[in-house]
Write a protein that holds these residues in place. Structure first.
Motif, PDB file in Angstrom:
ATOM      1  N   GLU A 194      10.716   3.274   9.510  1.00 19.23           N
ATOM      2  CA  GLU A 194      10.353   3.398   8.096  1.00 19.23           C
ATOM      3  C   GLU A 194       8.994   4.069   7.919  1.00 19.23           C
ATOM      4  OE1 GLU A 194      12.570  -0.482   6.076  1.00 19.23           O
ATOM      5  OE2 GLU A 194      10.419  -0.479   6.433  1.00 19.23           O
ATOM      6  N   LEU A 195       7.960   3.394   8.404  1.00 24.02           N
ATOM      7  CA  LEU A 195       6.600   3.844   8.112  1.00 24.02           C
ATOM      8  C   LEU A 195       6.246   5.161   8.779  1.00 24.02           C
ATOM      9  CD1 LEU A 195       4.735   0.420   8.280  1.00 24.02           C
ATOM     10  CD2 LEU A 195       5.330   1.728   6.256  1.00 24.02           C
ATOM     11  N   ALA A 221      10.856  11.288   0.974  1.00 20.26           N
ATOM     12  CA  ALA A 221      10.343  10.735   2.229  1.00 20.26           C
ATOM     13  C   ALA A 221      10.887   9.332   2.470  1.00 20.26           C
ATOM     14  CB  ALA A 221       8.821  10.722   2.211  1.00 20.26           C
ATOM     15  N   ALA A 222      10.979   8.527   1.430  1.00 14.57           N
ATOM     16  CA  ALA A 222      11.470   7.155   1.574  1.00 14.57           C
ATOM     17  C   ALA A 222      12.956   7.128   1.910  1.00 14.57           C
ATOM     18  CB  ALA A 222      11.204   6.367   0.289  1.00 14.57           C
ATOM     19  N   GLY A 226      14.536   5.451   5.237  1.00 11.83           N
ATOM     20  CA  GLY A 226      15.562   4.413   5.210  1.00 11.83           C
ATOM     21  C   GLY A 226      16.738   4.727   6.108  1.00 11.83           C
ATOM     22  N   PHE A 227      17.166   5.994   6.126  1.00 14.21           N
ATOM     23  CA  PHE A 227      18.295   6.374   6.974  1.00 14.21           C
ATOM     24  C   PHE A 227      17.932   6.249   8.459  1.00 14.21           C
ATOM     25  CE2 PHE A 227      20.754   9.525   9.382  1.00 14.21           C
ATOM     26  CZ  PHE A 227      22.044   9.096   9.089  1.00 14.21           C
ATOM     27  N   CYS A 228      16.775   6.761   8.849  1.00 16.10           N
ATOM     28  CA  CYS A 228      16.349   6.673  10.255  1.00 16.10           C
ATOM     29  C   CYS A 228      16.219   5.224  10.699  1.00 16.10           C
ATOM     30  CB  CYS A 228      15.024   7.402  10.444  1.00 16.10           C
ATOM     31  SG  CYS A 228      15.137   9.192  10.282  1.00 16.10           S
ATOM     32  N   ALA A 229      15.643   4.390   9.845  1.00 15.79           N
ATOM     33  CA  ALA A 229      15.457   2.987  10.191  1.00 15.79           C
ATOM     34  C   ALA A 229      16.792   2.272  10.373  1.00 15.79           C
ATOM     35  CB  ALA A 229      14.633   2.293   9.114  1.00 15.79           C
ATOM     36  N   PHE A 289       8.556   2.131  -1.506  1.00 19.51           N
ATOM     37  CA  PHE A 289       7.513   3.124  -1.308  1.00 19.51           C
ATOM     38  C   PHE A 289       7.036   3.733  -2.630  1.00 19.51           C
ATOM     39  CE2 PHE A 289       8.850   3.374   3.236  1.00 19.51           C
ATOM     40  CZ  PHE A 289       7.586   3.174   3.783  1.00 19.51           C
ATOM     41  N   VAL A 290       7.973   3.989  -3.547  1.00 16.27           N
ATOM     42  CA  VAL A 290       7.567   4.518  -4.858  1.00 16.27           C
ATOM     43  C   VAL A 290       6.697   3.489  -5.582  1.00 16.27           C
ATOM     44  CG1 VAL A 290       8.394   5.208  -7.140  1.00 16.27           C
ATOM     45  CG2 VAL A 290       9.523   6.093  -5.092  1.00 16.27           C
ATOM     46  N   SER A 291       7.121   2.214  -5.551  1.00 13.57           N
ATOM     47  CA  SER A 291       6.328   1.152  -6.187  1.00 13.57           C
ATOM     48  C   SER A 291       4.980   0.991  -5.500  1.00 13.57           C
ATOM     49  CB  SER A 291       7.091  -0.176  -6.150  1.00 13.57           C
ATOM     50  OG  SER A 291       8.323  -0.090  -6.823  1.00 13.57           O
ATOM     51  N   PHE A 292       4.975   1.052  -4.178  1.00 13.56           N
ATOM     52  CA  PHE A 292       3.751   0.891  -3.394  1.00 13.56           C
ATOM     53  C   PHE A 292       2.721   1.960  -3.751  1.00 13.56           C
ATOM     54  CE2 PHE A 292       1.714   1.492   0.993  1.00 13.56           C
ATOM     55  CZ  PHE A 292       0.789   0.479   0.785  1.00 13.56           C
ATOM     56  N   GLU A 293       3.179   3.197  -3.806  1.00 15.34           N
ATOM     57  CA  GLU A 293       2.262   4.289  -4.138  1.00 15.34           C
ATOM     58  C   GLU A 293       1.720   4.137  -5.562  1.00 15.34           C
ATOM     59  OE1 GLU A 293       1.238   6.654  -2.161  1.00 15.34           O
ATOM     60  OE2 GLU A 293       2.743   7.080  -0.619  1.00 15.34           O
ATOM     61  N   GLN A 294       2.588   3.781  -6.491  1.00 21.00           N
ATOM     62  CA  GLN A 294       2.162   3.675  -7.882  1.00 21.00           C
ATOM     63  C   GLN A 294       1.256   2.465  -8.108  1.00 21.00           C
ATOM     64  OE1 GLN A 294       2.856   6.116 -10.325  1.00 21.00           O
ATOM     65  NE2 GLN A 294       3.374   7.089  -8.371  1.00 21.00           N
ATOM     66  N   LEU A 295       1.529   1.350  -7.426  1.00 22.85           N
ATOM     67  CA  LEU A 295       0.683   0.166  -7.563  1.00 22.85           C
ATOM     68  C   LEU A 295      -0.720   0.430  -7.028  1.00 22.85           C
ATOM     69  CD1 LEU A 295       3.213  -2.643  -6.559  1.00 22.85           C
ATOM     70  CD2 LEU A 295       2.121  -2.376  -8.790  1.00 22.85           C
TER      71      LEU A 295
END
Length: 307
Positions: A194-195, A221-222, A226-229, A289-295
């Motif tokens: 993921e990361l 990117a997210a 998710g697919f790779c993970a 990830f979208v929430s993380f970046e925006q928060l």
């Protein structure tokens, strides 16, 4: 909509820590039914041994969700949510919120860019530490999600607190850390998938100037992360889920659980529930990830007003 703009100064570790936990909870609220479907599909085949055709209850993601709603009610899709949110506040905060800080520790002084090795080491480190801290919440979450798989068996626990107390009383404190080693392996792999993948994809998109540092970039990117993970972690995830849900004495250890799975279902059994795993992990990564970046960006904007 491209969301809030990135701050000029990177947010401190405390902001990343809290933002990661909150983002994990938001993602869980949105995707928890898919996670429950994944658990049910992964344990299917072990709940009735020897397995018969009549014991197969769930077929596919939508079939699993519809069967659960029909036989157990809509609330069954969110059974274990309280433990899931408790898990994210400790688990996501550590493995995601501390990733950048740990990555800097592994980066040689004076290096212009962080290498792949440092990113992988950071992902493994924060993933392992997060599991060690949050394992009891994961055990309880899986037990709740698996309960109800057999219609003639009553629910094992009346609530989240009762689950913690009952497991500790009947199985000992070690019962709350059941499956820690396969879970550490799983989350070290998932964390890297993921990361590190998100980190690399986002950097590549920005360096090539294909996208700007905004919501569409984070989404792409997210999704890739998710697919790779899912691909690399699905086998360990299946073993972890079965071992956590097992009764005392059913398996000697995680290895015996793996061998029993291979003997019963063959190598294909390692990818049981792959579609719901990807749907859940892919959508979870996008929301998280979208929430993380925006928060993080919202916290950066709010800091001057609070000072």
């Amino acid at each position: 909509m491209v969301g809030l703009k990135p701050p000029e100064v990177p947010p401190p570790a405390a902001v990343k820590f809290v933002s990661a936990g909150m983002a994990g909870c938001i993602a869980d609220l949105c995707t928890f039914p898919l996670d429950t479907a994944k658990v049910r599909l992964q344990i299917q085949g072990e709940v009735r041994i020897p397995r018969t055709i009549s014991s197969v209850q769930y077929r596919g993601v939508l079939g699993t969700l519809s069967t659960m709603v029909r036989t157990e009610g809509p609330r069954s899709l969110y059974r274990g949510l309280a433990a899931g949110l408790q898990r994210q506040m400790s688990f996501a905060s550590i493995r995601i919120g501390l990733y950048d800080s740990v990555k800097q520790l592994y980066t040689p002084k004076g290096a212009e860019n962080t290498g792949l090795g440092a990113r992988l080491l950071a992902g493994c480190t924060t993933g392992a530490v997060a599991v060690a801290c949050a394992q009891p919440t994961d055990v309880v979450k899986v037990r709740f999600q698996a309960s109800g798989a057999l219609p003639d068996v009553p629910l094992r626990y009346s609530g989240t607190v009762d689950a913690y107390c009952t497991i500790a009383r009947e199985e000992g404190i070690r019962g709350l850390w059941r499956g820690t080693m396969p879970n550490i392996a799983r989350n070290a792999i998932i964390n890297c998938g993921e990361l590190v993948t998100y980190d690399l994809l986002k950097d590549a998109l920005l360096r090539a100037r294909l996208m700007e540092d905004n919501v569409p970039c984070h989404f792409v990117a997210a999704f890739g992360a998710g697919f790779c993970a899912t691909v690399v972690a699905s086998p360990v995830d299946v073993v972890k889920t079965r071992y956590m849900n097992s009764s005392p004495g059913q398996y000697r250890n995680a290895l015996s659980c793996l061998l029993a799975l291979l003997m019963q279902d063959g190598p294909a059994g390692l990818y049981k529930g792959f579609v719901p795993s990807f749907l859940r992990l892919g959508s979870w990564n996008v929301v998280m990830f979208v929430s993380f970046e925006q928060l993080q960006r919202a916290a950066a904007l709010a800091r001057p007003a609070l000072q």
